[in-house]
Design a protein around this motif. Sequence first.
Motif, PDB file in Angstrom:
ATOM      1  N   GLN A   1      40.238  64.634  18.682  1.00 39.59           N
ATOM      2  CA  GLN A   1      39.727  64.465  17.321  1.00 39.59           C
ATOM      3  C   GLN A   1      38.328  63.841  17.319  1.00 39.59           C
ATOM      4  O   GLN A   1      37.483  64.236  16.513  1.00 39.59           O
ATOM      5  N   VAL A   2      38.105  62.875  18.192  1.00 36.42           N
ATOM      6  CA  VAL A   2      36.816  62.212  18.319  1.00 36.42           C
ATOM      7  C   VAL A   2      36.364  62.307  19.766  1.00 36.42           C
ATOM      8  O   VAL A   2      37.077  61.874  20.668  1.00 36.42           O
ATOM      9  N   GLN A   3      35.201  62.866  19.971  1.00 40.40           N
ATOM     10  CA  GLN A   3      34.631  62.986  21.300  1.00 40.40           C
ATOM     11  C   GLN A   3      33.358  62.149  21.398  1.00 40.40           C
ATOM     12  O   GLN A   3      32.527  62.183  20.494  1.00 40.40           O
ATOM     13  N   LEU A   4      33.216  61.420  22.485  1.00 39.01           N
ATOM     14  CA  LEU A   4      32.032  60.620  22.734  1.00 39.01           C
ATOM     15  C   LEU A   4      31.439  61.037  24.074  1.00 39.01           C
ATOM     16  O   LEU A   4      32.158  61.114  25.073  1.00 39.01           O
ATOM     17  N   VAL A   5      30.146  61.292  24.094  1.00 41.87           N
ATOM     18  CA  VAL A   5      29.460  61.740  25.293  1.00 41.87           C
ATOM     19  C   VAL A   5      28.275  60.830  25.561  1.00 41.87           C
ATOM     20  O   VAL A   5      27.371  60.721  24.729  1.00 41.87           O
ATOM     21  N   GLU A   6      28.278  60.187  26.733  1.00 40.61           N
ATOM     22  CA  GLU A   6      27.197  59.301  27.130  1.00 40.61           C
ATOM     23  C   GLU A   6      26.123  60.074  27.886  1.00 40.61           C
ATOM     24  O   GLU A   6      26.412  61.076  28.543  1.00 40.61           O
ATOM     25  N   SER A   7      24.902  59.572  27.820  1.00 44.13           N
ATOM     26  CA  SER A   7      23.805  60.134  28.584  1.00 44.13           C
ATOM     27  C   SER A   7      22.772  59.048  28.844  1.00 44.13           C
ATOM     28  O   SER A   7      22.775  58.012  28.186  1.00 44.13           O
ATOM     29  N   GLY A   8      21.899  59.290  29.803  1.00 42.78           N
ATOM     30  CA  GLY A   8      20.809  58.371  30.084  1.00 42.78           C
ATOM     31  C   GLY A   8      20.984  57.507  31.311  1.00 42.78           C
ATOM     32  O   GLY A   8      20.075  56.743  31.665  1.00 42.78           O
ATOM     33  N   GLY A   9      22.113  57.597  31.973  1.00 48.18           N
ATOM     34  CA  GLY A   9      22.319  56.820  33.183  1.00 48.18           C
ATOM     35  C   GLY A   9      21.467  57.339  34.326  1.00 48.18           C
ATOM     36  O   GLY A   9      20.877  58.414  34.257  1.00 48.18           O
ATOM     37  N   GLY A  10      21.405  56.546  35.385  1.00 47.35           N
ATOM     38  CA  GLY A  10      20.618  56.933  36.538  1.00 47.35           C
ATOM     39  C   GLY A  10      20.424  55.777  37.482  1.00 47.35           C
ATOM     40  O   GLY A  10      21.088  54.745  37.376  1.00 47.35           O
ATOM     41  N   SER A  11      19.498  55.952  38.417  1.00 43.35           N
ATOM     42  CA  SER A  11      19.180  54.937  39.420  1.00 43.35           C
ATOM     43  C   SER A  11      17.791  54.382  39.181  1.00 43.35           C
ATOM     44  O   SER A  11      16.836  55.145  38.987  1.00 43.35           O
ATOM     45  N   VAL A  12      17.683  53.058  39.191  1.00 43.59           N
ATOM     46  CA  VAL A  12      16.407  52.387  38.991  1.00 43.59           C
ATOM     47  C   VAL A  12      16.295  51.207  39.934  1.00 43.59           C
ATOM     48  O   VAL A  12      17.294  50.721  40.474  1.00 43.59           O
ATOM     49  N   GLN A  13      15.076  50.731  40.125  1.00 45.72           N
ATOM     50  CA  GLN A  13      14.831  49.539  40.916  1.00 45.72           C
ATOM     51  C   GLN A  13      15.056  48.289  40.069  1.00 45.72           C
ATOM     52  O   GLN A  13      14.975  48.344  38.844  1.00 45.72           O
ATOM     53  N   PRO A  14      15.343  47.170  40.704  1.00 51.56           N
ATOM     54  CA  PRO A  14      15.461  45.925  39.946  1.00 51.56           C
ATOM     55  C   PRO A  14      14.224  45.683  39.094  1.00 51.56           C
ATOM     56  O   PRO A  14      13.094  45.883  39.542  1.00 51.56           O
TER      57      PRO A  14
END
Length: 122
Positions: A1-14
Amino acid sequence: QVQLVESGGGSVQPGGSLRLSCAASGSIRSIVRMGWHRQAPGKQRELVATITRAGNINYADSVKGRFTISRDNAKSTVFLQMNNLKPEDTAVYYCNADGTVLVGGEFVKESWGQGTQVTVSS
């Protein structure tokens, strides 16, 4: 009924930054509260930040001053701007929605996304 989709993750330096997005879909009228949780390997899932439809915000102490949560009510989307990232921020970040009212009047108590990986390393 409700779908949530994340985006924008990845690898970065401190010290780097990432902006996560989560879009909810499913004939939604409104969502009372949206937020982000994270889970590192071998650890329990923990709350990162939440925001209500009215704009009330709650942050975990570990991210205060570095992360900013916001939302677009019209698009049923929540964002997490993550600045000055640290290795301890490495985790799978999950989007959630609490108290979703559908256009037909149905009420969905809680919904979760599949998660997006954030890795902070040199």
